[in-house]
Design a protein around this motif. Structure first.
Motif, PDB file in Angstrom:
ATOM      1  N   UNK A  12       0.832  -1.212   0.000  1.00 60.22           N
ATOM      2  CA  UNK A  12       0.000   0.000   0.000  1.00 60.22           C
ATOM      3  C   UNK A  12       0.865   1.260   0.000  1.00 60.22           C
ATOM      4  N   UNK A  13       1.944   1.237   0.757  1.00 60.68           N
ATOM      5  CA  UNK A  13       2.841   2.394   0.766  1.00 60.68           C
ATOM      6  C   UNK A  13       3.478   2.613  -0.604  1.00 60.68           C
ATOM      7  N   UNK A  14       3.877   1.536  -1.248  1.00 62.35           N
ATOM      8  CA  UNK A  14       4.460   1.645  -2.592  1.00 62.35           C
ATOM      9  C   UNK A  14       3.429   2.191  -3.570  1.00 62.35           C
ATOM     10  N   UNK A  15       2.195   1.685  -3.513  1.00 60.21           N
ATOM     11  CA  UNK A  15       1.134   2.189  -4.390  1.00 60.21           C
ATOM     12  C   UNK A  15       0.855   3.671  -4.132  1.00 60.21           C
ATOM     13  N   UNK A  16       0.848   4.055  -2.875  1.00 56.58           N
ATOM     14  CA  UNK A  16       0.620   5.457  -2.511  1.00 56.58           C
ATOM     15  C   UNK A  16       1.746   6.329  -3.072  1.00 56.58           C
ATOM     16  N   UNK A  17       2.989   5.883  -2.898  1.00 54.69           N
ATOM     17  CA  UNK A  17       4.142   6.615  -3.405  1.00 54.69           C
ATOM     18  C   UNK A  17       4.063   6.783  -4.923  1.00 54.69           C
ATOM     19  N   UNK A  18       3.775   5.719  -5.619  1.00 53.18           N
ATOM     20  CA  UNK A  18       3.676   5.754  -7.086  1.00 53.18           C
ATOM     21  C   UNK A  18       2.556   6.701  -7.523  1.00 53.18           C
ATOM     22  N   UNK A  19       1.422   6.639  -6.839  1.00 47.81           N
ATOM     23  CA  UNK A  19       0.285   7.506  -7.193  1.00 47.81           C
ATOM     24  C   UNK A  19       0.646   8.983  -7.016  1.00 47.81           C
ATOM     25  N   UNK A  20       1.316   9.319  -5.913  1.00 51.25           N
ATOM     26  CA  UNK A  20       1.690  10.714  -5.670  1.00 51.25           C
ATOM     27  C   UNK A  20       2.746  11.181  -6.677  1.00 51.25           C
ATOM     28  N   UNK A  21       3.709  10.350  -6.950  1.00 50.19           N
ATOM     29  CA  UNK A  21       4.755  10.660  -7.917  1.00 50.19           C
ATOM     30  C   UNK A  21       4.132  10.898  -9.297  1.00 50.19           C
ATOM     31  N   UNK A  22       3.275   9.994  -9.733  1.00 48.59           N
ATOM     32  CA  UNK A  22       2.633  10.129 -11.045  1.00 48.59           C
ATOM     33  C   UNK A  22       1.755  11.368 -11.122  1.00 48.59           C
ATOM     34  N   UNK A  23       1.088  11.707 -10.045  1.00 53.41           N
ATOM     35  CA  UNK A  23       0.250  12.910 -10.024  1.00 53.41           C
ATOM     36  C   UNK A  23       1.105  14.151 -10.260  1.00 53.41           C
ATOM     37  N   UNK A  24       2.224  14.247  -9.568  1.00 56.50           N
ATOM     38  CA  UNK A  24       3.113  15.395  -9.747  1.00 56.50           C
ATOM     39  C   UNK A  24       3.663  15.463 -11.172  1.00 56.50           C
ATOM     40  N   UNK A  25       4.031  14.334 -11.722  1.00 53.34           N
ATOM     41  CA  UNK A  25       4.554  14.309 -13.089  1.00 53.34           C
ATOM     42  C   UNK A  25       3.469  14.749 -14.079  1.00 53.34           C
ATOM     43  N   UNK A  26       2.244  14.255 -13.902  1.00 52.00           N
ATOM     44  CA  UNK A  26       1.136  14.653 -14.797  1.00 52.00           C
ATOM     45  C   UNK A  26       0.871  16.154 -14.701  1.00 52.00           C
ATOM     46  N   UNK A  27       0.877  16.702 -13.491  1.00 49.41           N
ATOM     47  CA  UNK A  27       0.657  18.138 -13.317  1.00 49.41           C
ATOM     48  C   UNK A  27       1.771  18.940 -13.986  1.00 49.41           C
ATOM     49  N   UNK A  28       2.996  18.486 -13.841  1.00 46.07           N
ATOM     50  CA  UNK A  28       4.132  19.173 -14.449  1.00 46.07           C
ATOM     51  C   UNK A  28       4.034  19.155 -15.976  1.00 46.07           C
ATOM     52  N   UNK A  29       3.648  18.029 -16.528  1.00 46.75           N
ATOM     53  CA  UNK A  29       3.471  17.917 -17.980  1.00 46.75           C
ATOM     54  C   UNK A  29       2.333  18.821 -18.449  1.00 46.75           C
ATOM     55  N   UNK A  30       1.270  18.917 -17.670  1.00 44.84           N
ATOM     56  CA  UNK A  30       0.145  19.795 -18.033  1.00 44.84           C
ATOM     57  C   UNK A  30       0.578  21.252 -18.103  1.00 44.84           C
ATOM     58  N   UNK A  31       1.436  21.666 -17.194  1.00 40.99           N
ATOM     59  CA  UNK A  31       1.942  23.044 -17.210  1.00 40.99           C
ATOM     60  C   UNK A  31       2.783  23.265 -18.474  1.00 40.99           C
ATOM     61  N   UNK A  32       3.666  22.311 -18.780  1.00 41.44           N
ATOM     62  CA  UNK A  32       4.491  22.439 -19.996  1.00 41.44           C
ATOM     63  C   UNK A  32       3.622  22.505 -21.248  1.00 41.44           C
ATOM     64  N   UNK A  33       2.621  21.656 -21.297  1.00 43.31           N
ATOM     65  CA  UNK A  33       1.729  21.620 -22.457  1.00 43.31           C
ATOM     66  C   UNK A  33       0.951  22.922 -22.599  1.00 43.31           C
ATOM     67  N   UNK A  34       0.456  23.446 -21.495  1.00 42.38           N
ATOM     68  CA  UNK A  34      -0.332  24.676 -21.584  1.00 42.38           C
ATOM     69  C   UNK A  34       0.544  25.866 -21.954  1.00 42.38           C
ATOM     70  N   UNK A  35       1.816  25.884 -21.530  1.00 41.45           N
ATOM     71  CA  UNK A  35       2.711  26.953 -21.964  1.00 41.45           C
ATOM     72  C   UNK A  35       2.985  26.851 -23.459  1.00 41.45           C
TER      73      UNK A  35
END
Length: 183
Positions: A12-35
């Motif tokens: 569960x901790x590994x899944x939580x870590x992966x989910x949080x990491x992926x969320x940050x990466x997706x948000x970062x990509x969204x910012x790059x795309x919108x710029x």
């Protein structure tokens, strides 16, 4: 039994870590795309400007200072790369275009020209798209910055190499002045 519980907790901790990491990466990509979308719309506007300038020049050739301001602002807008530089160049170009359109107001034949009207409509549509792109970018930056600053994602931001991003702000002193209305 204890081993199964320990493995489940670790899983569960590994899944939580992966989910949080992926969320940050997706948000970062969204910012790059919108710029990138802002840059697409600014390029579109930049491509329209030479036609608009040439059309106005045909009617108001003696307004060289205005034309030079537009050409200079366009050149700066096409070479800017950081968010702050792009925003500053965008503001400068917007001011120069206002000056060009103000010159056009003084020439009734120009205002009636179908070519000018078409270019003006295209520019207006593009300005709306630029404004939407700016807002979309700033919304994505807000979401990313909120995630980077709040628990629990702030614990994972360093690992994901995701940092706060700056908002797109066009410094336009004319927009900050209160218009004077007289009757």
């Amino acid at each position: 039994m204890e081993i199964i519980i320990a493995l489940a907790v670790v899983g569960l901790l590994v899944l939580f870590f992966v989910a949080q990491y992926n969320r940050l990466i997706r948000l970062n990509i969204s910012v790059d795309e919108s710029f990138a979308q802002i840059e697409v719309q600014l390029k579109r506007r930049s491509d329209l400007i030479p036609n608009l300038v040439e059309t106005v020049k045909g009617y108001a050739a003696h307004e060289q200072g205005t034309f030079d301001a537009v050409v200079t602002a366009r050149a700066k807008a096409t070479t800017a790369s950081t968010v702050a530089d792009v925003a500053a160049a965008d503001g400068m170009l917007t001011q120069a275009l206002r000056g060009l359109l103000a010159v056009a107001e003084a020439y009734p034949d120009l205002k009636a020209s179908s070519n000018f009207l078409s270019l003006q409509e295209e520019l207006s549509t593009t300005e709306n798209k630029v404004a939407f792109s700016r807002q979309f970018y700033n919304d994505n930056v807000r979401n990313l910055n909120t995630a980077v600053k709040t628990i629990p994602t702030n614990f994972f931001a360093g690992f994901a190499k995701v940092t706060e991003r700056e908002f797109y702000e066009v410094e336009d002193p004319q927009d900050r002045n209160v218009p004077k209305v007289t009757f």
